[in-house]
Scaffold this motif. Structure first.
Motif, PDB file in Angstrom:
ATOM      1  N   SER A   7      29.996  46.649  36.907  1.00 23.25           N
ATOM      2  CA  SER A   7      30.653  47.744  36.014  1.00 23.25           C
ATOM      3  C   SER A   7      31.845  48.150  36.976  1.00 23.25           C
ATOM      4  O   SER A   7      31.976  48.286  38.099  1.00 23.25           O
ATOM      5  CB  SER A   7      29.762  49.112  35.574  1.00 23.25           C
ATOM      6  OG  SER A   7      29.332  49.622  36.862  1.00 23.25           O
ATOM      7  N   TYR A   8      32.793  48.656  36.303  1.00 25.36           N
ATOM      8  CA  TYR A   8      33.956  49.290  36.681  1.00 25.36           C
ATOM      9  C   TYR A   8      33.919  50.919  36.702  1.00 25.36           C
ATOM     10  O   TYR A   8      33.449  51.370  35.684  1.00 25.36           O
ATOM     11  CB  TYR A   8      35.267  48.737  36.177  1.00 25.36           C
ATOM     12  CG  TYR A   8      35.531  47.497  36.544  1.00 25.36           C
ATOM     13  CD1 TYR A   8      36.155  47.236  37.598  1.00 25.36           C
ATOM     14  CD2 TYR A   8      35.155  46.527  35.622  1.00 25.36           C
ATOM     15  CE1 TYR A   8      36.379  45.704  37.918  1.00 25.36           C
ATOM     16  CE2 TYR A   8      35.388  45.037  35.764  1.00 25.36           C
ATOM     17  CZ  TYR A   8      36.009  44.967  36.786  1.00 25.36           C
ATOM     18  OH  TYR A   8      36.348  43.499  37.310  1.00 25.36           O
ATOM     19  N   GLY A  65      40.588  43.959  27.242  1.00 21.84           N
ATOM     20  CA  GLY A  65      41.076  42.690  27.610  1.00 21.84           C
ATOM     21  C   GLY A  65      40.539  42.657  29.129  1.00 21.84           C
ATOM     22  O   GLY A  65      39.400  42.953  29.605  1.00 21.84           O
ATOM     23  N   GLY A  66      41.490  42.279  29.792  1.00 19.96           N
ATOM     24  CA  GLY A  66      41.183  42.228  31.330  1.00 19.96           C
ATOM     25  C   GLY A  66      41.721  43.398  32.244  1.00 19.96           C
ATOM     26  O   GLY A  66      42.155  43.484  33.417  1.00 19.96           O
ATOM     27  N   ASN A  67      42.082  44.493  31.382  1.00 24.92           N
ATOM     28  CA  ASN A  67      42.549  45.713  31.935  1.00 24.92           C
ATOM     29  C   ASN A  67      41.704  47.203  31.854  1.00 24.92           C
ATOM     30  O   ASN A  67      40.902  47.022  31.015  1.00 24.92           O
ATOM     31  CB  ASN A  67      43.863  46.222  31.281  1.00 24.92           C
ATOM     32  CG  ASN A  67      44.988  45.113  31.438  1.00 24.92           C
ATOM     33  OD1 ASN A  67      45.179  44.638  32.561  1.00 24.92           O
ATOM     34  ND2 ASN A  67      45.448  44.657  30.484  1.00 24.92           N
TER      35      ASN A  67
END
Length: 82
Positions: A7-8, A65-67
């Motif tokens: 996780s971020y 997305g990837g952000n």
């Protein structure tokens, strides 16, 4: 930070207790350690629970997305730490 569980987690480099010393945290593997009081926090727990105390002050974020997306208002809410 990308936690060991994948996780971020997003937080200010400050907390409610020690921010006045302006020392922040240092990452040590899967943990963040307060440079003022040496308390350790698992990176995969940042932002969980009620917060406060000497916990990295979490910032709401979402993935798109990837952000990672963080609102300007949420960043401004932490200005008092700096």
């Amino acid at each position: 930070v990308k936690a060991p569980n994948g996780s971020y987690r997003v937080a200010f480099d400050a907390c409610e207790v020690c921010f006045q010393e302006k020392k922040g945290y240092v990452q040590d593997g899967g943990f963040m350690t307060c440079r003022q009081c040496n308390k350790k926090f698992a990176t995969d727990r940042i932002g969980e629970g009620p917060g406060g105390g000497c916990n990295p002050a979490a910032i709401p974020a979402r993935q798109a997305g990837g952000n990672l997306v963080i609102s300007v208002a949420d960043i401004r809410s932490g200005a008092r730490f700096f």
